[in-house]
Structures are given as structure tokens and as C-alpha cells.
Design a protein around this motif. Structure first.
Motif, PDB file in Angstrom:
ATOM      1  N   THR A   1       3.588  -1.659  46.322  1.00  0.00           N
ATOM      2  CA  THR A   1       2.352  -1.278  45.618  1.00  0.00           C
ATOM      3  C   THR A   1       2.146  -2.141  44.381  1.00  0.00           C
ATOM      4  OG1 THR A   1       2.632   0.977  46.411  1.00  0.00           O
ATOM      5  CG2 THR A   1       1.112   0.643  44.577  1.00  0.00           C
ATOM      6  N   GLU A   2       3.205  -2.351  43.590  1.00  0.00           N
ATOM      7  CA  GLU A   2       3.089  -3.195  42.400  1.00  0.00           C
ATOM      8  C   GLU A   2       2.751  -4.635  42.762  1.00  0.00           C
ATOM      9  OE1 GLU A   2       6.759  -2.777  40.426  1.00  0.00           O
ATOM     10  OE2 GLU A   2       6.385  -0.721  39.694  1.00  0.00           O
ATOM     11  N   ALA A   3       3.373  -5.149  43.833  1.00  0.00           N
ATOM     12  CA  ALA A   3       3.067  -6.529  44.245  1.00  0.00           C
ATOM     13  C   ALA A   3       1.622  -6.656  44.693  1.00  0.00           C
ATOM     14  CB  ALA A   3       4.009  -6.952  45.367  1.00  0.00           C
ATOM     15  N   GLN A   4       1.130  -5.661  45.409  1.00  0.00           N
ATOM     16  CA  GLN A   4      -0.267  -5.696  45.863  1.00  0.00           C
ATOM     17  C   GLN A   4      -1.223  -5.633  44.687  1.00  0.00           C
ATOM     18  OE1 GLN A   4      -1.154  -2.628  48.614  1.00  0.00           O
ATOM     19  NE2 GLN A   4      -3.246  -3.355  49.032  1.00  0.00           N
ATOM     20  N   THR A   5      -0.894  -4.802  43.664  1.00  0.00           N
ATOM     21  CA  THR A   5      -1.739  -4.694  42.466  1.00  0.00           C
ATOM     22  C   THR A   5      -1.779  -6.019  41.719  1.00  0.00           C
ATOM     23  OG1 THR A   5      -1.138  -2.371  42.295  1.00  0.00           O
ATOM     24  CG2 THR A   5      -2.118  -3.396  40.340  1.00  0.00           C
TER      25      THR A   5
END
Length: 361
Positions: A309-313
Motif C-alpha cells: 500500500t505504501e509503495a503504491q501511494t
């Protein structure tokens, strides 16, 4: 106890559980089987005899003639003779009568009758082959007895006969128990070879217990035959064959149950027994995950999901920044391109000075 007795008689598939019984419970079961044999072979016949004869004293008074032993000689006035379908009793103490075991008449009696009792003034010869294997011939010499023994002497000892019968019953039961375990040991060795042939591997202790429970049917049959009056040692051999047959059938049931579990048959009985295994290859069972492992896996999956999720954000933010930068530089690039086009379109001042124009220097 009675549940094990019912399972050993009628449910071959339960032998897997019977093999796992504790040692004390197994010994108690073997003692129960010996008790059946003792009751039908000794206690019940003795009780029926006691009731029919009215006690030991009454039996002695009715069946023992008047006799005396004096100076190493037996004296029975008038002699004593009784004969039945399987017994023959003849006591003649006349001075002219002597027992001749080699006489044809005596040999014929010994061959035809199971129990033979012959007596003269010097000796008493007893033959008993009711066991069914071999004749037991004994001789009693009256010169070994002290003088003065008579029928009244025997009647005075009848009070001790009861205690003698009780002690004899205990000794007989102990002998039956010891004999049971020794014979079970021999059958267990044969059963171990039979199990390997069938394809079931187990330790010798489990095989010993399996054989003991398999002997339930043969013990019950022998006990019933003894109760009916057919008491002979010849029943040992067919009993051993029957025991080994039941062991083989129980092993086949255990092997079939193991194969059914291997193929995923849900109807097959599921037990946690690990003492018996078949030779057929079994797939490795899926290990049961513990609660700690499941919690660790759940935390790991949550961490991976949060990282994704953090990488996608971060990727989305970078993409937005790039888009806004392209919009700011687009007008400058358009102006530069337009100016370059204008510069290309302007003619060079020396392009019109050519020799064809008539100019010369």
C-alpha cells in the motif's frame, strides 16, 4: 472387560484398539478367560457332582466298600465290582487271585475302557486315559501303608476334603493362568511371522496382546466343550489354528483400513494408532499448524499488504508530480519551436547574390 470380550468375538476392526490396551487391563482380560476355563472345567462339574452325591461323606459311604489294611494286605469282604460304559472296577482280595497285566483279558479291558481299577490283596492298579492322549497307569502297593486303615478312617477325614478341594482349585487356576501365558507366547511368535507375511509391521508387545484377544473365540469353544463333557487335550491344536486365522483376518482389516485412509476414503475409520503400519507407501501427512505459526503468518501477510500500500501511494504521488512538471514546461517548448521555425524560414542575405544576376565584382 465385557466390551473387550464383545469386540474380540464379533468386531475384527476393533483389534487395532485392543492392541493398544494397557498391560494391566490385558492381564486382567487373560485372567478372565482363564476363569471361564476354570469354571467350566473344574468348579461347575465339581459343584454338580457335590449336589448330586450329597457331599463327600455321603459319596464315600455309598461307593466305598468296607475294607481294612493290615500287615500290608488289603481285605475287602466279598470283593467289589462295578462296570460302566467307560469305566471298569474290580477288586478281589482272595489269596488265589493275582493281577496279571499281561493277560489278554486285562489288556482288552485296558484298551476298551477309559478308566480301569483292578485290585488284589497286594496292590491296586489304576489306568486313566480320559485325557485323550496317553494312558496313565499307576500302581499302589499296600505294604507302603500303615496298619489299621479302614473305611471309618476315610470317613473321619472328609472334613479336610473341602479344604483340599479349595486348595486344589487355586492350584489348578494358577496352572491354567501360567499355561495360558506360555501358550500365548508361542502363538505370538507364530503371529509375528504371519503379520509380516500379511504386510503389517508392529512390535512384539502389540502382537502378544493381539494374540491374547484373538484367543477369546477358541477359549470360549473349549470351555463349552468341557461343560458338555468333551474334555480332551486334542482341542489345543485346532484352537491354535483358529487363533492364527483370527489374527490374520484382523491384520487384513487393519491393512484395509490403512489403505482406505491413504486413498482419502472418508468412510474409513480414523484412529490415532501409530503402532501398526502397512507396507504400502503412505503419503506424508500434512502437519498441523500451531496457533503461534498461524499468528506469525497473519502478521507477515499484514506487513506485506501495508508495504504494498505504501509503495503504491508513493508511485501515485510521483506520477502526479511528473504530470504537473510536464504542464509547466510545455509553453516554453512551444515558443522555442516557433522561434526556430521562423529563423529557418528567413532567407540568407547572400542567397540572392549569384553570378546569374549579372552582378560582377
Amino acid at each position: 472387560m465385557f466390551k473387550d470380550f464383545r469386540s474380540a468375538l464379533f468386531r475384527l476392526k476393533d483389534y487395532r484398539q485392543l492392541m493398544r490396551r494397557r498391560t494391566g487391563r490385558f492381564f486382567a482380560y487373560c485372567a478372565f478367560l482363564c476363569l471361564l476355563t476354570w469354571l467350566t472345567g473344574f468348579a461347575l462339574p465339581l459343584g454338580m457332582f457335590w449336589q448330586r452325591q450329597g457331599g463327600v461323606r455321603h459319596f464315600f459311604e455309598a461307593n466305598i466298600p468296607e475294607f481294612t489294611i493290615q500287615n500290608g494286605k488289603l481285605s475287602v469282604p466279598g470283593g467289589y465290582h462295578r462296570e460302566g460304559a467307560d469305566y471298569y472296577v474290580d477288586i478281589n482280595t482272595d489269596a488265589s487271585h493275582k493281577i496279571d497285566l499281561n493277560a489278554q483279558e486285562t489288556r482288552t479291558l485296558m484298551a476298551l475302557k477309559s478308566v480301569v481299577l483292578l485290585g488284589d490283596a497286594d496292590q491296586l492298579v489304576m489306568k486313566n486315559d480320559s485325557g485323550g492322549i496317553a494312558a496313565d497307569l499307576r500302581t499302589i502297593q499296600f505294604h507302603d501303608f500303615q496298619d489299621g486303615i479302614s473305611k471309618e478312617t476315610l470317613l473321619s477325614l472328609t472334613g479336610y476334603v473341602k479344604w483340599g478341594l479349595i486348595i486344589a482349585g487355586v492350584i489348578i487356576y494358577a496352572g491354567l493362568l501360567i499355561g495360558f501365558f506360555l501358550l500365548n507366547l508361542v502363538e505370538a511368535v507364530l503371529a509375528a511371522l504371519l503379520l509380516r507375511f500379511v504386510g503389517v509391521y508392529t512390535d512384539f508387545g502389540s502382537t502378544y496382546r493381539l494374540t491374547g484377544y484373538a484367543r477369546t473365540m477358541s477359549t470360549l469353544i473349549v470351555a463349552l466343550l468341557a461343560l458338555l463333557g468333551f474334555d480332551t487335550d486334542l482341542t489345543v491344536y485346532p484352537a491354535v489354528v483358529l487363533d492364527l486365522f483370527i489374527v490374520a483376518r484382523a491384520a487384513q482389516c487393519m491393512r484395509a483400513a490403512g489403505n482406505a485412509r491413504n486413498t482419502g476414503d472418508e468412510s474409513a475409520p480414523r484412529t490415532g494408532d501409530t503402532s501398526v503400519r502397512a507396507v504400502t507407501p503412505e503419503p506424508a501427512p500434512e502437519e498441523k499448524r500451531s496457533d503461534e505459526e498461524e499468528r506469525a503468518d497473519s502478521a507477515e501477510r499484514e506487513t506485506e499488504a501495508q508495504t504494498e500500500t505504501e509503495a503504491q501511494t508513493a508511485t501515485e504521488a510521483e506520477t502526479e508530480a511528473n504530470d504537473s512538471g510536464d504542464k509547466d514546461t510545455a509553453p516554453d517548448e512551444s515558443a522555442g519551436e516557433k522561434k526556430a521555425a521562423d529563423h529557418t524560414a528567413e532567407p540568407s542575405p547572400r542567397d540572392d547574390i549569384t553570378p546569374s544576376d549579372g552582378w560582377s565584382f
